[in-house]
Design an enzyme around this catalytic site. Sequence first.
Site, PDB file in Angstrom:
ATOM      1  N   GLN A  15       2.990   9.938   0.972  1.00 24.09           N
ATOM      2  CA  GLN A  15       4.268   9.213   0.967  1.00 24.09           C
ATOM      3  C   GLN A  15       5.095   9.477  -0.293  1.00 24.09           C
ATOM      4  O   GLN A  15       6.251   9.075  -0.363  1.00 24.09           O
ATOM      5  CB  GLN A  15       4.030   7.703   1.105  1.00 24.09           C
ATOM      6  N   HIS A  69      -4.344   1.584   7.582  1.00 24.65           N
ATOM      7  CA  HIS A  69      -2.989   2.148   7.654  1.00 24.65           C
ATOM      8  C   HIS A  69      -2.847   3.300   6.645  1.00 24.65           C
ATOM      9  O   HIS A  69      -2.340   4.373   6.982  1.00 24.65           O
ATOM     10  CB  HIS A  69      -1.988   1.009   7.370  1.00 24.65           C
ATOM     11  N   GLU A  70      -3.324   3.081   5.402  1.00 21.96           N
ATOM     12  CA  GLU A  70      -3.171   4.103   4.361  1.00 21.96           C
ATOM     13  C   GLU A  70      -4.051   5.321   4.655  1.00 21.96           C
ATOM     14  O   GLU A  70      -3.638   6.453   4.411  1.00 21.96           O
ATOM     15  CB  GLU A  70      -3.504   3.526   2.977  1.00 21.96           C
ATOM     16  N   GLY A  87       0.836  -1.194   0.000  1.00 21.58           N
ATOM     17  CA  GLY A  87       0.000   0.000   0.000  1.00 21.58           C
ATOM     18  C   GLY A  87       0.868   1.239   0.000  1.00 21.58           C
ATOM     19  O   GLY A  87       2.018   1.196   0.456  1.00 21.58           O
ATOM     20  N   HIS A  93      -2.429   7.675   6.942  1.00 21.64           N
ATOM     21  CA  HIS A  93      -1.433   8.544   6.292  1.00 21.64           C
ATOM     22  C   HIS A  93      -2.064   9.844   5.805  1.00 21.64           C
ATOM     23  O   HIS A  93      -1.416  10.883   5.789  1.00 21.64           O
ATOM     24  CB  HIS A  93      -0.806   7.832   5.084  1.00 21.64           C
ATOM     25  N   CYS A 110       6.049   0.057   7.161  1.00 23.46           N
ATOM     26  CA  CYS A 110       5.626   1.200   6.362  1.00 23.46           C
ATOM     27  C   CYS A 110       6.787   1.576   5.449  1.00 23.46           C
ATOM     28  O   CYS A 110       7.928   1.640   5.907  1.00 23.46           O
ATOM     29  CB  CYS A 110       5.268   2.369   7.287  1.00 23.46           C
ATOM     30  N   LEU A 111       6.490   1.815   4.172  1.00 23.51           N
ATOM     31  CA  LEU A 111       7.567   2.135   3.226  1.00 23.51           C
ATOM     32  C   LEU A 111       8.303   3.416   3.615  1.00 23.51           C
ATOM     33  O   LEU A 111       9.461   3.577   3.262  1.00 23.51           O
ATOM     34  CB  LEU A 111       7.002   2.273   1.806  1.00 23.51           C
TER      35      LEU A 111
HETATM   36 NI    NI Z   1       2.714   3.457   5.628  1.00 22.67          NI
END
Ligand code: NI
Length: 184
Positions: free
Chosen positions: A55, A150-151, A50, A154, A108-109
């Site tokens: 991000q 989670h997304e 995701g 963000h 998380c990226l």
């Molecule tokens: Ni994340």
Amino acid sequence: MPVDPASLKLQIHPAACLREKAAVVESVDDEVRAVAARMIEVMNSADGIGLAAPQVGLGWRMFVCHVPPPDDAAGPEDPPTACAGPEVFINPEILKYEGPPEPYEEGCLSLPGILGEVRRPPIVTVRAIDGQGNTFERRAGGLLGRCWQHEIDHLDGVMIIDKMSQISRLKNRSALRQMERRGR
Ligand code: NI
């Protein structure tokens, strides 16, 4: 000023864009679709499931996800816990949570090397707009439902480091400090 999708790069904590509240996407046009395509590219090249627009440094309320079913999956589940291909969620809203929060280790990226236990309700129903401008409602559980939550966090500038358990916080303290020093 139009966004050049090629300029969108993965942002790492403590980038300021990760902490801002993203704005509603006013219309789903070619620019939005090009951004979504680029986000899918960035997500895939980072081996993520995701990715939210903040991000890649863009304060737009949208995210992409691709949660493939595990190799040993018996078949589709109800509610689904995986998706068949990459999906785009524009202006997503959580309509309903189901079940008491459950812990699960998330990454998380934008937080490379950090894994932390986060508690979330196991099932959610989300309303969003797709890449064609159509509104849809979907319900998901498992990793897919968790990914959506989670997304969407963000989009409000919220990250797993804000929600993780005390033990995870301690475990990741030095890695996080190092990341913050590098980012300064
Ligand atoms: Ni994340």
